[in-house]
Write an enzyme that holds these catalytic residues in place. Structure first.
Site, PDB file in Angstrom:
ATOM      1  N   ASN A 184       0.881  -1.166   0.000  1.00  0.00           N
ATOM      2  CA  ASN A 184       0.000   0.000   0.000  1.00  0.00           C
ATOM      3  C   ASN A 184       0.919   1.217   0.000  1.00  0.00           C
ATOM      4  O   ASN A 184       1.473   1.583   1.035  1.00  0.00           O
ATOM      5  CB  ASN A 184      -0.865  -0.056   1.270  1.00  0.00           C
ATOM      6  CG  ASN A 184      -1.858   1.073   1.333  1.00  0.00           C
ATOM      7  OD1 ASN A 184      -1.769   2.049   0.601  1.00  0.00           O
ATOM      8  ND2 ASN A 184      -2.818   0.952   2.240  1.00  0.00           N
TER       9      ASN A 184
ATOM     10  N   ARG B 112      -2.676  -1.895  -3.434  1.00  0.00           N
ATOM     11  CA  ARG B 112      -3.785  -0.944  -3.409  1.00  0.00           C
ATOM     12  C   ARG B 112      -3.539   0.086  -4.511  1.00  0.00           C
ATOM     13  O   ARG B 112      -2.488   0.703  -4.579  1.00  0.00           O
ATOM     14  CB  ARG B 112      -3.803  -0.239  -2.060  1.00  0.00           C
ATOM     15  CG  ARG B 112      -4.892   0.782  -1.955  1.00  0.00           C
ATOM     16  CD  ARG B 112      -4.747   1.511  -0.649  1.00  0.00           C
ATOM     17  NE  ARG B 112      -5.897   2.338  -0.392  1.00  0.00           N
ATOM     18  CZ  ARG B 112      -5.945   3.186   0.625  1.00  0.00           C
ATOM     19  NH1 ARG B 112      -4.941   3.292   1.454  1.00  0.00           N
ATOM     20  NH2 ARG B 112      -7.009   3.916   0.808  1.00  0.00           N
TER      21      ARG B 112
ATOM     22  N   HIS C 107     -11.701   4.785  -0.428  1.00  0.00           N
ATOM     23  CA  HIS C 107     -11.748   3.929   0.766  1.00  0.00           C
ATOM     24  C   HIS C 107     -12.553   2.652   0.495  1.00  0.00           C
ATOM     25  O   HIS C 107     -13.089   2.036   1.419  1.00  0.00           O
ATOM     26  CB  HIS C 107     -12.357   4.659   1.993  1.00  0.00           C
ATOM     27  CG  HIS C 107     -11.484   5.744   2.542  1.00  0.00           C
ATOM     28  ND1 HIS C 107     -11.978   6.959   2.958  1.00  0.00           N
ATOM     29  CD2 HIS C 107     -10.143   5.785   2.735  1.00  0.00           C
ATOM     30  CE1 HIS C 107     -10.973   7.714   3.385  1.00  0.00           C
ATOM     31  NE2 HIS C 107      -9.853   7.035   3.262  1.00  0.00           N
TER      32      HIS C 107
ATOM     33  N   ARG D 170      -6.671  17.719   4.551  1.00  0.00           N
ATOM     34  CA  ARG D 170      -7.486  18.025   3.361  1.00  0.00           C
ATOM     35  C   ARG D 170      -8.763  18.749   3.768  1.00  0.00           C
ATOM     36  O   ARG D 170      -9.349  18.445   4.811  1.00  0.00           O
ATOM     37  CB  ARG D 170      -7.850  16.724   2.630  1.00  0.00           C
ATOM     38  CG  ARG D 170      -6.714  16.132   1.842  1.00  0.00           C
ATOM     39  CD  ARG D 170      -7.056  14.759   1.292  1.00  0.00           C
ATOM     40  NE  ARG D 170      -6.442  13.681   2.067  1.00  0.00           N
ATOM     41  CZ  ARG D 170      -6.711  12.397   1.928  1.00  0.00           C
ATOM     42  NH1 ARG D 170      -7.595  12.004   1.029  1.00  0.00           N
ATOM     43  NH2 ARG D 170      -6.117  11.501   2.672  1.00  0.00           N
TER      44      ARG D 170
ATOM     45  N   GLU E 268      -7.904  -3.223   5.411  1.00  0.00           N
ATOM     46  CA  GLU E 268      -7.787  -3.115   3.949  1.00  0.00           C
ATOM     47  C   GLU E 268      -6.778  -4.121   3.402  1.00  0.00           C
ATOM     48  O   GLU E 268      -6.976  -4.688   2.326  1.00  0.00           O
ATOM     49  CB  GLU E 268      -7.349  -1.692   3.577  1.00  0.00           C
ATOM     50  CG  GLU E 268      -8.429  -0.660   3.854  1.00  0.00           C
ATOM     51  CD  GLU E 268      -7.873   0.734   4.031  1.00  0.00           C
ATOM     52  OE1 GLU E 268      -7.010   0.931   4.930  1.00  0.00           O
ATOM     53  OE2 GLU E 268      -8.297   1.641   3.314  1.00  0.00           O
TER      54      GLU E 268
END
Ligand code: AMP
Length: 389
Positions: free
Chosen positions: A10, A90, A178, A238, A376
Protein backbone atom coordinates in the site's frame (compact mmCIF):
# COMPACT_ATOMS: atom_id res chain seq x y z
CA UNK A 1 -3.45 -22.35 -2.45
CA UNK A 2 -4.32 -21.11 1.06
CA UNK A 3 -0.74 -21.98 2.14
CA UNK A 4 0.77 -19.59 -0.40
CA UNK A 5 2.35 -16.41 0.88
CA UNK A 6 0.82 -13.23 -0.49
CA UNK A 7 2.58 -9.87 -0.28
CA UNK A 8 0.47 -6.73 0.12
CA UNK A 9 1.75 -3.26 -0.78
CA UNK A 10 0.00 0.00 0.00
CA UNK A 11 2.12 2.85 -1.34
CA UNK A 12 1.48 6.55 -0.78
CA UNK A 13 3.43 9.67 -1.67
CA UNK A 14 5.86 9.46 1.26
CA UNK A 15 5.14 6.07 2.82
CA UNK A 16 4.97 2.44 1.83
CA UNK A 17 3.16 -0.15 3.94
CA UNK A 18 3.77 -3.83 3.34
CA UNK A 19 2.40 -7.07 4.76
CA UNK A 20 2.73 -10.79 4.16
CA UNK A 21 -0.31 -13.04 4.50
CA UNK A 22 -0.76 -16.79 4.61
CA UNK A 23 -4.45 -17.44 4.16
CA UNK A 24 -6.15 -14.81 6.32
CA UNK A 25 -3.26 -14.82 8.81
CA UNK A 26 -0.98 -11.79 8.72
CA UNK A 27 2.62 -12.93 9.31
CA UNK A 28 4.44 -9.65 8.80
CA UNK A 29 3.57 -5.96 8.83
CA UNK A 30 5.90 -3.11 8.09
CA UNK A 31 6.19 0.36 6.78
CA UNK A 32 8.65 2.89 5.47
CA UNK A 33 7.81 6.48 6.39
CA UNK A 34 9.43 9.75 5.44
CA UNK A 35 10.35 8.61 1.91
CA UNK A 36 12.20 11.43 0.15
CA UNK A 37 12.91 13.23 3.43
CA UNK A 38 14.27 10.94 6.15
CA UNK A 39 13.16 7.40 5.37
CA UNK A 40 12.73 5.14 8.37
CA UNK A 41 11.44 1.59 8.37
CA UNK A 42 9.75 -0.48 11.03
CA UNK A 43 8.40 -4.01 11.02
CA UNK A 44 6.53 -6.35 13.32
CA UNK A 45 5.15 -9.86 13.26
CA UNK A 46 1.44 -10.42 12.65
CA UNK A 47 1.14 -10.88 16.43
CA UNK A 48 2.56 -7.39 16.96
CA UNK A 49 6.09 -8.21 18.13
CA UNK A 50 8.67 -5.70 16.86
CA UNK A 51 11.26 -7.05 14.42
CA UNK A 52 14.70 -5.57 13.68
CA UNK A 53 13.72 -3.20 10.84
CA UNK A 54 15.27 -3.02 7.39
CA UNK A 55 18.31 -0.72 7.27
CA UNK A 56 17.76 1.77 4.46
CA UNK A 57 20.65 4.07 5.33
CA UNK A 58 23.04 2.85 2.59
CA UNK A 59 20.95 4.32 -0.24
CA UNK A 60 17.96 6.16 1.29
CA UNK A 61 14.98 5.70 -1.05
CA UNK A 62 13.54 8.86 -2.55
CA UNK A 63 10.37 7.27 -3.99
CA UNK A 64 7.98 4.48 -2.90
CA UNK A 65 9.27 2.35 -5.81
CA UNK A 66 12.86 2.74 -4.56
CA UNK A 67 11.64 1.92 -1.05
CA UNK A 68 10.13 -1.37 -2.23
CA UNK A 69 13.32 -2.28 -4.09
CA UNK A 70 15.40 -1.35 -1.03
CA UNK A 71 13.23 -3.58 1.17
CA UNK A 72 13.69 -6.65 -1.01
CA UNK A 73 16.95 -8.03 0.50
CA UNK A 74 15.46 -7.74 4.01
CA UNK A 75 12.27 -9.45 2.82
CA UNK A 76 14.29 -12.22 1.16
CA UNK A 77 16.06 -12.81 4.49
CA UNK A 78 12.74 -12.88 6.32
CA UNK A 79 11.26 -15.30 3.75
CA UNK A 80 14.23 -17.65 4.34
CA UNK A 81 13.79 -19.58 1.14
CA UNK A 82 10.00 -19.42 0.92
CA UNK A 83 8.60 -17.54 -2.04
CA UNK A 84 5.74 -15.14 -2.55
CA UNK A 85 2.96 -16.41 -4.79
CA UNK A 86 1.97 -12.86 -5.72
CA UNK A 87 1.88 -9.25 -4.59
CA UNK A 88 -1.43 -7.39 -4.25
CA UNK A 89 -1.38 -3.61 -4.48
CA UNK A 90 -3.79 -0.94 -3.41
CA UNK A 91 -4.45 1.24 -6.46
CA UNK A 92 -6.51 4.27 -5.65
CA UNK A 93 -8.15 4.78 -9.05
CA UNK A 94 -9.58 2.16 -11.38
CA UNK A 95 -11.34 4.80 -13.50
CA UNK A 96 -14.76 4.11 -14.99
CA UNK A 97 -13.87 0.66 -16.37
CA UNK A 98 -11.97 -1.20 -13.65
CA UNK A 99 -13.88 -2.25 -10.56
CA UNK A 100 -12.87 -5.85 -9.81
CA UNK A 101 -9.26 -6.59 -8.78
CA UNK A 102 -7.17 -7.53 -11.78
CA UNK A 103 -3.88 -9.24 -12.61
CA UNK A 104 -1.45 -6.57 -13.71
CA UNK A 105 -0.17 -6.56 -17.27
CA UNK A 106 1.87 -3.92 -19.05
CA UNK A 107 -1.31 -2.90 -20.90
CA UNK A 108 -3.29 -2.53 -17.66
CA UNK A 109 -0.50 -0.43 -16.15
CA UNK A 110 -0.59 1.91 -19.15
CA UNK A 111 -4.36 2.20 -18.82
CA UNK A 112 -4.14 2.94 -15.09
CA UNK A 113 -1.45 5.54 -15.75
CA UNK A 114 -4.07 7.47 -17.73
CA UNK A 115 -5.89 8.11 -14.42
CA UNK A 116 -2.88 9.88 -12.87
CA UNK A 117 -4.44 13.29 -13.65
CA UNK A 118 -7.57 12.18 -11.72
CA UNK A 119 -5.55 11.28 -8.60
CA UNK A 120 -2.20 13.04 -8.93
CA UNK A 121 -1.19 12.59 -5.31
CA UNK A 122 -1.92 8.87 -5.08
CA UNK A 123 -2.01 7.07 -8.45
CA UNK A 124 1.63 7.61 -9.53
CA UNK A 125 2.90 6.31 -6.18
CA UNK A 126 0.59 3.28 -6.34
CA UNK A 127 1.79 2.38 -9.84
CA UNK A 128 5.54 2.96 -9.60
CA UNK A 129 6.21 0.05 -7.15
CA UNK A 130 4.23 -2.24 -9.47
CA UNK A 131 6.33 -1.17 -12.43
CA UNK A 132 9.58 -1.55 -10.46
CA UNK A 133 8.60 -5.07 -9.38
CA UNK A 134 7.57 -6.00 -12.92
CA UNK A 135 10.96 -4.88 -14.25
CA UNK A 136 12.92 -6.84 -11.66
CA UNK A 137 10.72 -9.90 -11.34
CA UNK A 138 8.47 -10.20 -14.40
CA UNK A 139 7.25 -13.70 -13.51
CA UNK A 140 5.88 -12.67 -10.07
CA UNK A 141 2.12 -12.18 -10.45
CA UNK A 142 0.86 -8.77 -9.29
CA UNK A 143 -2.75 -7.82 -8.68
CA UNK A 144 -4.22 -4.31 -8.62
CA UNK A 145 -7.05 -3.75 -6.11
CA UNK A 146 -8.96 -0.54 -6.69
CA UNK A 147 -10.19 1.82 -3.98
CA UNK A 148 -12.91 3.02 -6.34
CA UNK A 149 -14.17 -0.48 -7.17
CA UNK A 150 -16.64 -0.96 -4.31
CA UNK A 151 -18.51 2.21 -5.29
CA UNK A 152 -19.38 1.14 -8.85
CA UNK A 153 -22.80 0.05 -7.54
CA UNK A 154 -23.70 3.69 -6.78
CA UNK A 155 -26.73 4.66 -8.88
CA UNK A 156 -25.96 7.03 -11.74
CA UNK A 157 -28.01 9.86 -10.18
CA UNK A 158 -25.60 9.84 -7.26
CA UNK A 159 -22.52 9.57 -9.48
CA UNK A 160 -22.87 12.61 -11.70
CA UNK A 161 -22.11 16.26 -11.07
CA UNK A 162 -24.59 18.75 -12.52
CA UNK A 163 -22.09 19.74 -15.19
CA UNK A 164 -22.62 19.46 -18.95
CA UNK A 165 -23.27 15.79 -19.69
CA UNK A 166 -20.17 15.37 -21.89
CA UNK A 167 -18.06 15.94 -18.79
CA UNK A 168 -19.44 12.80 -17.13
CA UNK A 169 -18.60 10.93 -20.33
CA UNK A 170 -15.04 12.27 -20.05
CA UNK A 171 -14.78 10.73 -16.57
CA UNK A 172 -15.55 13.85 -14.51
CA UNK A 173 -17.88 12.28 -11.99
CA UNK A 174 -17.96 10.95 -8.45
CA UNK A 175 -15.89 7.80 -7.98
CA UNK A 176 -15.59 7.46 -4.21
CA UNK A 177 -12.61 6.03 -2.32
CA UNK A 178 -11.75 3.93 0.77
CA UNK A 179 -13.50 1.14 -1.15
CA UNK A 180 -11.28 -1.65 0.19
CA UNK A 181 -12.08 -0.59 3.74
CA UNK A 182 -15.82 -0.46 3.04
CA UNK A 183 -15.70 -3.79 1.25
CA UNK A 184 -14.01 -5.36 4.29
CA UNK A 185 -16.66 -3.91 6.62
CA UNK A 186 -19.43 -5.15 4.30
CA UNK A 187 -17.82 -8.61 4.34
CA UNK A 188 -17.83 -8.87 8.15
CA UNK A 189 -21.18 -7.17 8.86
CA UNK A 190 -23.24 -10.39 8.59
CA UNK A 191 -21.22 -11.86 11.50
CA UNK A 192 -20.35 -8.67 13.40
CA UNK A 193 -23.75 -6.95 13.20
CA UNK A 194 -26.29 -9.38 11.72
CA UNK A 195 -29.36 -7.26 12.56
CA UNK A 196 -28.22 -4.41 10.28
CA UNK A 197 -26.16 -6.24 7.63
CA UNK A 198 -29.10 -6.50 5.24
CA UNK A 199 -30.35 -2.98 5.97
CA UNK A 200 -29.43 0.69 5.54
CA UNK A 201 -26.04 1.38 7.08
CA UNK A 202 -23.70 4.37 7.05
CA UNK A 203 -20.07 3.36 7.55
CA UNK A 204 -17.81 6.13 8.85
CA UNK A 205 -14.19 5.55 7.84
CA UNK A 206 -12.64 8.24 10.05
CA UNK A 207 -8.86 8.27 9.84
CA UNK A 208 -6.30 10.68 8.53
CA UNK A 209 -8.36 10.45 5.36
CA UNK A 210 -12.06 10.36 6.16
CA UNK A 211 -15.23 9.51 4.29
CA UNK A 212 -18.67 7.97 4.77
CA UNK A 213 -20.34 5.26 2.72
CA UNK A 214 -24.06 4.60 2.52
CA UNK A 215 -24.66 0.86 2.15
CA UNK A 216 -27.86 -0.99 1.42
CA UNK A 217 -27.48 -4.72 2.09
CA UNK A 218 -23.71 -4.33 1.88
CA UNK A 219 -23.62 -2.48 -1.46
CA UNK A 220 -22.42 1.09 -1.85
CA UNK A 221 -25.27 3.49 -2.70
CA UNK A 222 -23.54 6.84 -2.05
CA UNK A 223 -20.34 8.17 -0.55
CA UNK A 224 -18.91 11.51 0.54
CA UNK A 225 -15.72 11.44 -1.51
CA UNK A 226 -16.18 12.23 -5.16
CA UNK A 227 -13.98 12.91 -8.16
CA UNK A 228 -11.01 12.94 -5.84
CA UNK A 229 -10.15 12.00 -2.27
CA UNK A 230 -10.42 15.70 -1.41
CA UNK A 231 -14.21 15.90 -1.29
CA UNK A 232 -16.61 15.31 1.58
CA UNK A 233 -15.48 15.43 5.21
CA UNK A 234 -12.66 17.64 6.47
CA UNK A 235 -9.58 15.44 7.06
CA UNK A 236 -6.13 15.59 8.64
CA UNK A 237 -4.79 18.06 6.10
CA UNK A 238 -7.49 18.02 3.36
CA UNK A 239 -10.31 20.54 3.26
CA UNK A 240 -13.20 18.27 2.30
CA UNK A 241 -16.28 19.76 0.64
CA UNK A 242 -15.65 23.29 -0.58
CA UNK A 243 -17.63 25.79 -2.63
CA UNK A 244 -15.78 25.68 -5.99
CA UNK A 245 -16.03 29.48 -6.12
CA UNK A 246 -13.41 29.59 -3.36
CA UNK A 247 -10.91 28.06 -5.78
CA UNK A 248 -11.88 30.57 -8.48
CA UNK A 249 -11.47 33.39 -5.99
CA UNK A 250 -8.05 32.19 -4.83
CA UNK A 251 -6.84 31.99 -8.43
CA UNK A 252 -8.37 35.14 -9.84
CA UNK A 253 -8.47 37.58 -6.91
CA UNK A 254 -5.51 36.28 -4.92
CA UNK A 255 -3.28 35.19 -7.80
CA UNK A 256 -2.63 31.64 -6.55
CA UNK A 257 -1.63 29.16 -9.23
CA UNK A 258 -2.89 25.57 -9.47
CA UNK A 259 0.11 24.14 -7.59
CA UNK A 260 -0.39 26.54 -4.68
CA UNK A 261 -4.12 25.79 -4.52
CA UNK A 262 -3.38 22.06 -4.62
CA UNK A 263 -0.91 22.38 -1.73
CA UNK A 264 -3.41 24.47 0.24
CA UNK A 265 -6.36 22.11 -0.23
CA UNK A 266 -4.51 18.80 0.17
CA UNK A 267 -1.76 19.59 2.71
CA UNK A 268 -2.48 22.75 4.67
CA UNK A 269 -6.22 22.55 5.33
CA UNK A 270 -8.48 20.24 7.33
CA UNK A 271 -7.69 19.72 11.00
CA UNK A 272 -4.18 21.12 10.57
CA UNK A 273 -5.32 24.31 8.88
CA UNK A 274 -8.24 24.92 11.23
CA UNK A 275 -6.36 24.18 14.45
CA UNK A 276 -2.91 25.48 13.62
CA UNK A 277 -1.83 22.71 16.00
CA UNK A 278 -1.75 19.33 14.27
CA UNK A 279 -3.41 17.07 11.73
CA UNK A 280 -3.39 14.26 14.28
CA UNK A 281 -6.57 13.74 16.31
CA UNK A 282 -4.58 12.52 19.32
CA UNK A 283 -2.81 15.89 19.48
CA UNK A 284 -6.06 17.79 18.99
CA UNK A 285 -7.92 15.85 21.68
CA UNK A 286 -5.05 16.46 24.12
CA UNK A 287 -4.70 20.14 23.28
CA UNK A 288 -6.02 23.10 25.32
CA UNK A 289 -5.71 25.44 22.35
CA UNK A 290 -9.24 26.74 21.59
CA UNK A 291 -8.81 26.32 17.83
CA UNK A 292 -7.90 22.64 18.33
CA UNK A 293 -11.23 22.15 20.15
CA UNK A 294 -12.97 24.13 17.41
CA UNK A 295 -11.42 21.99 14.64
CA UNK A 296 -12.86 18.88 16.32
CA UNK A 297 -16.28 20.57 16.53
CA UNK A 298 -16.14 21.35 12.80
CA UNK A 299 -15.21 17.74 12.06
CA UNK A 300 -18.05 16.35 14.19
CA UNK A 301 -20.52 18.83 12.67
CA UNK A 302 -19.59 17.73 9.15
CA UNK A 303 -19.64 14.01 9.97
CA UNK A 304 -23.12 14.31 11.51
CA UNK A 305 -24.47 16.44 8.63
CA UNK A 306 -23.15 13.96 6.11
CA UNK A 307 -24.51 10.95 8.00
CA UNK A 308 -27.92 12.59 7.65
CA UNK A 309 -27.32 13.29 3.96
CA UNK A 310 -26.42 9.65 3.32
CA UNK A 311 -29.36 8.45 5.43
CA UNK A 312 -31.53 10.51 3.06
CA UNK A 313 -29.93 8.73 0.10
CA UNK A 314 -30.78 5.40 1.77
CA UNK A 315 -34.33 6.44 2.70
CA UNK A 316 -33.61 5.87 6.40
CA UNK A 317 -30.97 4.52 8.71
CA UNK A 318 -30.66 1.18 10.53
CA UNK A 319 -26.98 1.19 11.46
CA UNK A 320 -23.98 3.46 11.95
CA UNK A 321 -20.52 1.84 11.93
CA UNK A 322 -17.29 3.56 12.97
CA UNK A 323 -13.94 2.40 11.65
CA UNK A 324 -10.29 3.49 10.94
CA UNK A 325 -7.89 5.27 13.30
CA UNK A 326 -10.27 7.87 14.73
CA UNK A 327 -13.46 5.83 14.37
CA UNK A 328 -11.94 2.83 16.17
CA UNK A 329 -10.01 4.66 18.88
CA UNK A 330 -11.52 8.05 19.69
CA UNK A 331 -14.51 7.40 21.97
CA UNK A 332 -15.05 11.15 22.45
CA UNK A 333 -15.46 11.71 18.71
CA UNK A 334 -17.87 8.77 18.41
CA UNK A 335 -19.87 10.13 21.33
CA UNK A 336 -20.10 13.61 19.81
CA UNK A 337 -21.15 12.22 16.40
CA UNK A 338 -23.75 9.90 17.95
CA UNK A 339 -25.19 12.73 20.07
CA UNK A 340 -25.44 14.95 16.98
CA UNK A 341 -27.24 12.07 15.22
CA UNK A 342 -29.57 11.50 18.21
CA UNK A 343 -32.56 12.91 16.31
CA UNK A 344 -32.20 10.10 13.76
CA UNK A 345 -32.60 7.53 16.53
CA UNK A 346 -28.98 6.95 17.59
CA UNK A 347 -28.95 6.40 21.37
CA UNK A 348 -25.46 5.87 22.72
CA UNK A 349 -24.56 3.41 25.49
CA UNK A 350 -21.72 5.38 27.11
CA UNK A 351 -20.11 2.42 28.87
CA UNK A 352 -20.16 0.33 25.70
CA UNK A 353 -18.71 3.23 23.73
CA UNK A 354 -15.89 3.67 26.25
CA UNK A 355 -15.20 -0.09 25.98
CA UNK A 356 -15.09 0.22 22.16
CA UNK A 357 -18.23 -1.83 21.67
CA UNK A 358 -18.42 -3.59 19.34
CA UNK A 359 -22.07 -2.50 19.79
CA UNK A 360 -22.08 1.03 21.24
CA UNK A 361 -25.79 1.91 21.25
CA UNK A 362 -28.41 1.21 23.91
CA UNK A 363 -30.68 -1.83 23.64
CA UNK A 364 -33.67 0.27 22.54
CA UNK A 365 -31.77 2.48 20.09
CA UNK A 366 -33.60 2.73 16.76
CA UNK A 367 -30.25 2.89 14.96
CA UNK A 368 -27.62 0.32 15.98
CA UNK A 369 -24.14 1.77 16.37
CA UNK A 370 -20.97 -0.34 16.09
CA UNK A 371 -17.21 -0.05 16.16
CA UNK A 372 -15.66 -2.48 13.68
CA UNK A 373 -11.91 -2.41 12.98
CA UNK A 374 -11.17 -2.25 9.27
CA UNK A 375 -8.53 -4.32 7.46
CA UNK A 376 -7.79 -3.11 3.95
CA UNK A 377 -4.65 -5.24 3.66
CA UNK A 378 -6.52 -8.47 4.41
CA UNK A 379 -9.01 -7.51 1.70
CA UNK A 380 -6.14 -7.02 -0.77
CA UNK A 381 -4.62 -10.38 0.24
CA UNK A 382 -7.97 -12.13 -0.26
CA UNK A 383 -8.53 -10.50 -3.63
CA UNK A 384 -5.03 -11.32 -4.78
CA UNK A 385 -5.46 -14.98 -3.89
CA UNK A 386 -8.85 -15.08 -5.61
CA UNK A 387 -7.48 -13.52 -8.79
CA UNK A 388 -4.66 -16.09 -8.86
CA UNK A 389 -7.45 -18.63 -8.74
P1 AMP B 1 -5.69 6.09 9.97
O1 AMP B 1 -5.53 7.01 8.80
O2 AMP B 1 -6.88 5.20 9.87
O3 AMP B 1 -4.43 5.34 10.31
O4 AMP B 1 -5.99 7.02 11.25
C1 AMP B 1 -5.06 7.99 11.69
C2 AMP B 1 -5.75 8.92 12.64
O5 AMP B 1 -6.28 8.17 13.74
C3 AMP B 1 -4.82 9.97 13.23
O6 AMP B 1 -5.41 11.26 13.19
C4 AMP B 1 -4.68 9.53 14.65
O7 AMP B 1 -4.51 10.60 15.53
C5 AMP B 1 -6.02 8.88 14.93
N1 AMP B 1 -5.93 8.03 16.10
C6 AMP B 1 -5.25 6.88 16.25
N2 AMP B 1 -5.36 6.41 17.51
C7 AMP B 1 -6.12 7.29 18.19
C8 AMP B 1 -6.60 7.40 19.53
N3 AMP B 1 -6.30 6.48 20.44
N4 AMP B 1 -7.38 8.46 19.85
C9 AMP B 1 -7.66 9.39 18.93
N5 AMP B 1 -7.25 9.36 17.65
C10 AMP B 1 -6.49 8.33 17.29
Amino acid sequence: MSEDLIGVVNAGSSSLKFSIYQGDACLLNGQVDGIGVRPAAKAKTGAGEALPPPDLSAVPPTTPAEALVALMPWLQDWLAGRRLAAIGHRVVHGGPNHAAPQRVTAALLDELAAFVPLAPLHQPHNLSPIRATMERNPSLPQVACFDTGFHRTIPEVAQVFALPWEMAERGIRRYGFHGLSYEYIASVLPQAAPEIAGGRVVVAHLGNGASLCAMKAGRSMATTMGFSALDGLPMGTRCGQLDPAVVLHLMTAEGMDAKAVEALLYRKSGMLGLSGVSSDFRDLLASDVPRARFAIEVFVHQVARNVASLAAALGGLDGLVFTAGVGENAAAIRQAVCEACGWMGVELDHAANAARGPRITAAGSRVAGYVIPTDENLMIARHTRAVLG
